[in-house]
Design an enzyme around this catalytic site. Structure first.
Site, PDB file in Angstrom:
ATOM      1  N   HIS A 130      -4.622   0.889   7.538  1.00 28.55           N
ATOM      2  CA  HIS A 130      -3.262   1.462   7.562  1.00 28.55           C
ATOM      3  C   HIS A 130      -3.150   2.643   6.584  1.00 28.55           C
ATOM      4  O   HIS A 130      -2.659   3.717   6.947  1.00 28.55           O
ATOM      5  CB  HIS A 130      -2.258   0.358   7.215  1.00 28.55           C
ATOM      6  CG  HIS A 130      -0.827   0.797   7.168  1.00 28.55           C
ATOM      7  ND1 HIS A 130       0.139   0.287   8.004  1.00 28.55           N
ATOM      8  CD2 HIS A 130      -0.190   1.692   6.366  1.00 28.55           C
ATOM      9  CE1 HIS A 130       1.303   0.863   7.730  1.00 28.55           C
ATOM     10  NE2 HIS A 130       1.136   1.709   6.731  1.00 28.55           N
ATOM     11  N   GLU A 131      -3.627   2.440   5.360  1.00 27.50           N
ATOM     12  CA  GLU A 131      -3.491   3.495   4.340  1.00 27.50           C
ATOM     13  C   GLU A 131      -4.396   4.683   4.640  1.00 27.50           C
ATOM     14  O   GLU A 131      -3.997   5.833   4.457  1.00 27.50           O
ATOM     15  CB  GLU A 131      -3.777   2.944   2.940  1.00 27.50           C
ATOM     16  CG  GLU A 131      -2.826   1.845   2.482  1.00 27.50           C
ATOM     17  CD  GLU A 131      -1.355   2.163   2.687  1.00 27.50           C
ATOM     18  OE1 GLU A 131      -0.959   3.345   2.537  1.00 27.50           O
ATOM     19  OE2 GLU A 131      -0.597   1.232   3.022  1.00 27.50           O
TER      20      GLU A 131
ATOM     21  N   HIS B 153      -2.952   7.018   7.113  1.00 25.63           N
ATOM     22  CA  HIS B 153      -1.939   7.937   6.564  1.00 25.63           C
ATOM     23  C   HIS B 153      -2.556   9.270   6.166  1.00 25.63           C
ATOM     24  O   HIS B 153      -1.904  10.316   6.235  1.00 25.63           O
ATOM     25  CB  HIS B 153      -1.292   7.334   5.308  1.00 25.63           C
ATOM     26  CG  HIS B 153      -0.096   6.461   5.573  1.00 25.63           C
ATOM     27  ND1 HIS B 153       1.067   6.939   6.122  1.00 25.63           N
ATOM     28  CD2 HIS B 153       0.119   5.139   5.331  1.00 25.63           C
ATOM     29  CE1 HIS B 153       1.954   5.939   6.213  1.00 25.63           C
ATOM     30  NE2 HIS B 153       1.404   4.835   5.745  1.00 25.63           N
TER      31      HIS B 153
ATOM     32  N   GLY C 109       0.830  -1.198   0.000  1.00 26.01           N
ATOM     33  CA  GLY C 109       0.000   0.000   0.000  1.00 26.01           C
ATOM     34  C   GLY C 109       0.862   1.244   0.000  1.00 26.01           C
ATOM     35  O   GLY C 109       2.030   1.207   0.413  1.00 26.01           O
TER      36      GLY C 109
ATOM     37  N   GLN D 236       2.940   9.887   1.578  1.00 19.85           N
ATOM     38  CA  GLN D 236       4.214   9.163   1.453  1.00 19.85           C
ATOM     39  C   GLN D 236       4.990   9.573   0.207  1.00 19.85           C
ATOM     40  O   GLN D 236       6.192   9.335   0.117  1.00 19.85           O
ATOM     41  CB  GLN D 236       3.966   7.647   1.437  1.00 19.85           C
ATOM     42  CG  GLN D 236       3.412   7.117   2.756  1.00 19.85           C
ATOM     43  CD  GLN D 236       3.211   5.625   2.697  1.00 19.85           C
ATOM     44  OE1 GLN D 236       2.178   5.154   2.238  1.00 19.85           O
ATOM     45  NE2 GLN D 236       4.205   4.865   3.128  1.00 19.85           N
TER      46      GLN D 236
ATOM     47  N   CYS E 188       5.654  -0.412   7.204  1.00 23.13           N
ATOM     48  CA  CYS E 188       5.304   0.725   6.358  1.00 23.13           C
ATOM     49  C   CYS E 188       6.513   1.118   5.525  1.00 23.13           C
ATOM     50  O   CYS E 188       7.628   1.167   6.050  1.00 23.13           O
ATOM     51  CB  CYS E 188       4.864   1.882   7.256  1.00 23.13           C
ATOM     52  SG  CYS E 188       4.402   3.362   6.349  1.00 23.13           S
ATOM     53  N   LEU E 189       6.297   1.420   4.263  1.00 27.50           N
ATOM     54  CA  LEU E 189       7.407   1.832   3.393  1.00 27.50           C
ATOM     55  C   LEU E 189       8.076   3.118   3.898  1.00 27.50           C
ATOM     56  O   LEU E 189       9.234   3.370   3.591  1.00 27.50           O
ATOM     57  CB  LEU E 189       6.915   2.037   1.955  1.00 27.50           C
ATOM     58  CG  LEU E 189       6.482   0.766   1.202  1.00 27.50           C
ATOM     59  CD1 LEU E 189       5.913   1.136  -0.161  1.00 27.50           C
ATOM     60  CD2 LEU E 189       7.631  -0.222   1.065  1.00 27.50           C
TER      61      LEU E 189
HETATM   62 CO    CO Z   1       2.307   3.019   5.650  1.00 25.60          CO
END
Ligand code: CO
Length: 147
Positions: A130-131, A134, A46, A51, A88-89
């Site tokens: 999660h997304e 953000h 995701g 991000q 998470c990236l």
């Molecule tokens: Co994330």
């Protein structure tokens, strides 16, 4: 398509509340394409607007063959609970257990502005939560007691 740079925590951009998308144009489509490519290239499941430095309510999610693009998503229903590891990236090399609903229903728009809804459970429901977090400046470890 083009790869975008992924912002890494700590960075104030990751902590801002995103504004809704109001214009559904080619630029939005291009951005979503870039986000998908960036997510796949980084081996993530995701990626959300902040991000890649875009403070708009957009996210892409891909779990195996399931791909979805969220524009202006909102969780409208939560059912049950699950606890599992998340990463998470934007938080490289880290992971922790997070409690999430087991099932969620999300209202959202597609890249053309069409209103849609989706219900998912298990890992995909976790990815949705999660997304969407953000987009409100929330990172997964904010939910952890092992911070
Ligand atoms: Co994330």
């Amino acid at each position: 398509m083009a790869l975008r740079d992924i912002i890494v925590d700590p960075n104030p951009t990751l902590r801002k509340k995103c504004r809704p998308v109001e214009v559904f144009d080619e630029k939005l489509g291009k951005l979503l394409d870039d986000m998908r490519e960036t997510m796949i290239h980084a081996d993530g499941v995701g990626l959300a607007g902040p991000q890649v430095g875009i403070l708009r309510r957009i996210a892409v999610i891909q779990v195996d063959d399931f791909y979805i693009e969220f524009v202006n998503p909102e969780i409208v229903k939560r059912k049950g609970s699950q606890v599992g590891p998340e990463a998470c990236l934007s938080v490289p090399g880290k992971s922790c257990e997070v409690k999430r609903p087991n099932e969620v229903t999300v209202y959202y728009q597609d890249r053309y502005g069409k209103e849609m809804s989706v219900t998912a459970e298990g890992f995909i429901a976790r990815a949705f939560c999660h997304e969407i977090d953000h987009l409100d400046g929330v990172l997964y470890y904010d939910h952890s007691s092992q911070k």
